[in-house]
Design a protein around this motif. Structure first.
Motif, PDB file in Angstrom:
ATOM      1  N   GLY A  30      26.184  25.249  70.022  1.00  0.00           N
ATOM      2  CA  GLY A  30      27.487  25.878  70.173  1.00  0.00           C
ATOM      3  C   GLY A  30      28.542  25.142  69.380  1.00  0.00           C
ATOM      4  N   GLU A  31      29.722  25.732  69.371  1.00  0.00           N
ATOM      5  CA  GLU A  31      30.837  25.169  68.629  1.00  0.00           C
ATOM      6  C   GLU A  31      32.133  25.486  69.368  1.00  0.00           C
ATOM      7  N   TYR A  32      33.030  24.517  69.390  1.00  0.00           N
ATOM      8  CA  TYR A  32      34.327  24.667  70.048  1.00  0.00           C
ATOM      9  C   TYR A  32      35.413  24.090  69.146  1.00  0.00           C
ATOM     10  N   GLU A  33      36.480  24.854  68.934  1.00  0.00           N
ATOM     11  CA  GLU A  33      37.591  24.390  68.116  1.00  0.00           C
ATOM     12  C   GLU A  33      38.834  24.244  68.974  1.00  0.00           C
ATOM     13  N   SER A  34      39.613  23.187  68.706  1.00  0.00           N
ATOM     14  CA  SER A  34      40.821  22.940  69.478  1.00  0.00           C
ATOM     15  C   SER A  34      41.771  22.079  68.649  1.00  0.00           C
ATOM     16  N   THR A  35      42.807  21.579  69.299  1.00  0.00           N
ATOM     17  CA  THR A  35      43.763  20.678  68.664  1.00  0.00           C
ATOM     18  C   THR A  35      43.942  19.456  69.558  1.00  0.00           C
ATOM     19  N   TYR A  36      44.527  18.413  68.999  1.00  0.00           N
ATOM     20  CA  TYR A  36      44.912  17.250  69.795  1.00  0.00           C
ATOM     21  C   TYR A  36      46.307  16.826  69.368  1.00  0.00           C
ATOM     22  N   ASN A  37      47.077  16.338  70.323  1.00  0.00           N
ATOM     23  CA  ASN A  37      48.421  15.825  70.078  1.00  0.00           C
ATOM     24  C   ASN A  37      48.635  14.773  71.151  1.00  0.00           C
ATOM     25  N   MET A  38      48.582  13.502  70.786  1.00  0.00           N
ATOM     26  CA  MET A  38      48.545  12.458  71.809  1.00  0.00           C
ATOM     27  C   MET A  38      49.222  11.178  71.357  1.00  0.00           C
ATOM     28  N   THR A  39      49.699  10.458  72.341  1.00  0.00           N
ATOM     29  CA  THR A  39      50.121   9.074  72.139  1.00  0.00           C
ATOM     30  C   THR A  39      49.248   8.165  72.989  1.00  0.00           C
ATOM     31  N   GLY A  40      48.435   8.754  73.848  1.00  0.00           N
ATOM     32  CA  GLY A  40      47.509   8.010  74.701  1.00  0.00           C
ATOM     33  C   GLY A  40      46.104   8.551  74.547  1.00  0.00           C
ATOM     34  N   GLY A  41      45.787   9.607  75.290  1.00  0.00           N
ATOM     35  CA  GLY A  41      44.454  10.187  75.212  1.00  0.00           C
ATOM     36  C   GLY A  41      44.429  11.610  75.722  1.00  0.00           C
ATOM     37  N   VAL A  42      43.428  12.360  75.307  1.00  0.00           N
ATOM     38  CA  VAL A  42      43.227  13.738  75.773  1.00  0.00           C
ATOM     39  C   VAL A  42      41.739  13.989  75.969  1.00  0.00           C
ATOM     40  N   TYR A  43      41.431  14.891  76.910  1.00  0.00           N
ATOM     41  CA  TYR A  43      40.055  15.288  77.187  1.00  0.00           C
ATOM     42  C   TYR A  43      39.768  16.643  76.553  1.00  0.00           C
ATOM     43  N   SER A  44      38.536  16.824  76.135  1.00  0.00           N
ATOM     44  CA  SER A  44      38.075  18.148  75.721  1.00  0.00           C
ATOM     45  C   SER A  44      37.762  18.944  76.985  1.00  0.00           C
ATOM     46  N   LYS A  45      37.387  20.182  76.805  1.00  0.00           N
ATOM     47  CA  LYS A  45      36.873  20.966  77.924  1.00  0.00           C
ATOM     48  C   LYS A  45      35.467  20.462  78.251  1.00  0.00           C
ATOM     49  N   TYR A  46      34.903  20.946  79.359  1.00  0.00           N
ATOM     50  CA  TYR A  46      33.522  20.604  79.715  1.00  0.00           C
ATOM     51  C   TYR A  46      32.539  21.480  78.948  1.00  0.00           C
ATOM     52  N   PHE A  47      31.414  20.882  78.591  1.00  0.00           N
ATOM     53  CA  PHE A  47      30.328  21.602  77.940  1.00  0.00           C
ATOM     54  C   PHE A  47      29.110  21.508  78.838  1.00  0.00           C
ATOM     55  N   ASP A  48      28.575  22.650  79.243  1.00  0.00           N
ATOM     56  CA  ASP A  48      27.396  22.705  80.095  1.00  0.00           C
ATOM     57  C   ASP A  48      26.185  22.853  79.185  1.00  0.00           C
ATOM     58  N   VAL A  49      25.440  21.755  79.002  1.00  0.00           N
ATOM     59  CA  VAL A  49      24.370  21.742  78.013  1.00  0.00           C
ATOM     60  C   VAL A  49      23.045  21.286  78.622  1.00  0.00           C
ATOM     61  N   GLY A  50      21.972  21.461  77.863  1.00  0.00           N
ATOM     62  CA  GLY A  50      20.646  21.063  78.297  1.00  0.00           C
ATOM     63  C   GLY A  50      20.360  19.593  78.037  1.00  0.00           C
ATOM     64  N   SER A  51      19.105  19.225  78.194  1.00  0.00           N
ATOM     65  CA  SER A  51      18.680  17.828  78.075  1.00  0.00           C
ATOM     66  C   SER A  51      18.880  17.258  76.676  1.00  0.00           C
ATOM     67  N   ASP A  52      19.219  15.984  76.638  1.00  0.00           N
ATOM     68  CA  ASP A  52      19.362  15.216  75.403  1.00  0.00           C
ATOM     69  C   ASP A  52      20.240  15.898  74.352  1.00  0.00           C
ATOM     70  N   PRO A  53      21.458  16.272  74.711  1.00  0.00           N
ATOM     71  CA  PRO A  53      22.317  16.944  73.733  1.00  0.00           C
ATOM     72  C   PRO A  53      22.873  15.984  72.684  1.00  0.00           C
ATOM     73  N   THR A  54      23.166  16.537  71.530  1.00  0.00           N
ATOM     74  CA  THR A  54      23.864  15.819  70.468  1.00  0.00           C
ATOM     75  C   THR A  54      25.176  16.546  70.215  1.00  0.00           C
ATOM     76  N   PHE A  55      26.271  15.804  70.262  1.00  0.00           N
ATOM     77  CA  PHE A  55      27.593  16.351  69.977  1.00  0.00           C
ATOM     78  C   PHE A  55      28.069  15.763  68.655  1.00  0.00           C
ATOM     79  N   THR A  56      28.598  16.598  67.789  1.00  0.00           N
ATOM     80  CA  THR A  56      29.230  16.118  66.567  1.00  0.00           C
ATOM     81  C   THR A  56      30.704  16.491  66.668  1.00  0.00           C
ATOM     82  N   VAL A  57      31.558  15.464  66.626  1.00  0.00           N
ATOM     83  CA  VAL A  57      32.996  15.653  66.745  1.00  0.00           C
ATOM     84  C   VAL A  57      33.611  15.516  65.357  1.00  0.00           C
ATOM     85  N   TYR A  58      34.321  16.544  64.934  1.00  0.00           N
ATOM     86  CA  TYR A  58      35.023  16.550  63.658  1.00  0.00           C
ATOM     87  C   TYR A  58      36.522  16.485  63.937  1.00  0.00           C
TER      88      TYR A  58
END
Length: 130
Positions: A30-58
């Motif tokens: 799957g793929e999810y696109e969003s934005t970030y605007n922070m001076t501290g930190g932000v969370y992404s949404k939750y991803f409900d995935v199967g075993s041993d997932p690999t996430f690539t963050v761009y």
């Protein structure tokens, strides 16, 4: 007549296997696109995935801090909160990517952390597969 029924059932079973395999391949990424605007930190949404997932963050920064990175933390949802699973970092000033690896079939989220206290802003894409 019995052989025609047997043959028809074999063709149906084969077709069902092909359809099921196609569905599993499609659901395994799957793929999810969003934005970030922070001076501290932000969370992404939750991803409900199967075993041993690999996430690539761009990240595609608009505003960053020269010489500083954005820390990335992959967290797995647990019964009592969250467990840190993997971490990495990406540049805050140039397009960059990082792979993070999960360990279970679970819900995951990614925490983007800016340690500078100065604004960081941009677009982000998260791709996953399992």
């Amino acid at each position: 007549m019995f052989s025609k029924i047997k043959k028809s059932l074999g063709v149906l079973a084969f077709g069902a296997t092909i359809l099921a395999s196609t569905s599993l391949v499609y659901a395994a990424s799957g793929e999810y696109e969003s934005t970030y605007n922070m001076t501290g930190g932000v969370y992404s949404k939750y991803f409900d995935v199967g075993s041993d997932p690999t996430f690539t963050v761009y990240v595609y920064p608009e505003i960053g801090v020269e010489g500083s990175n954005i820390s990335l933390y992959l967290e797995r949802k647990t019964t009592f909160g969250h467990a840190g699973v993997d971490s990495g970092s990406v540049s805050s000033t140039v397009n960059d990517s990082e792979k993070l690896y999960g360990d279970n079939d679970a819900q995951y989220r990614i925490y983007y952390r800016n340690w500078t206290g100065h604004q960081m802003k941009g677009d982000t894409t998260i791709k996953w597969s399992y």
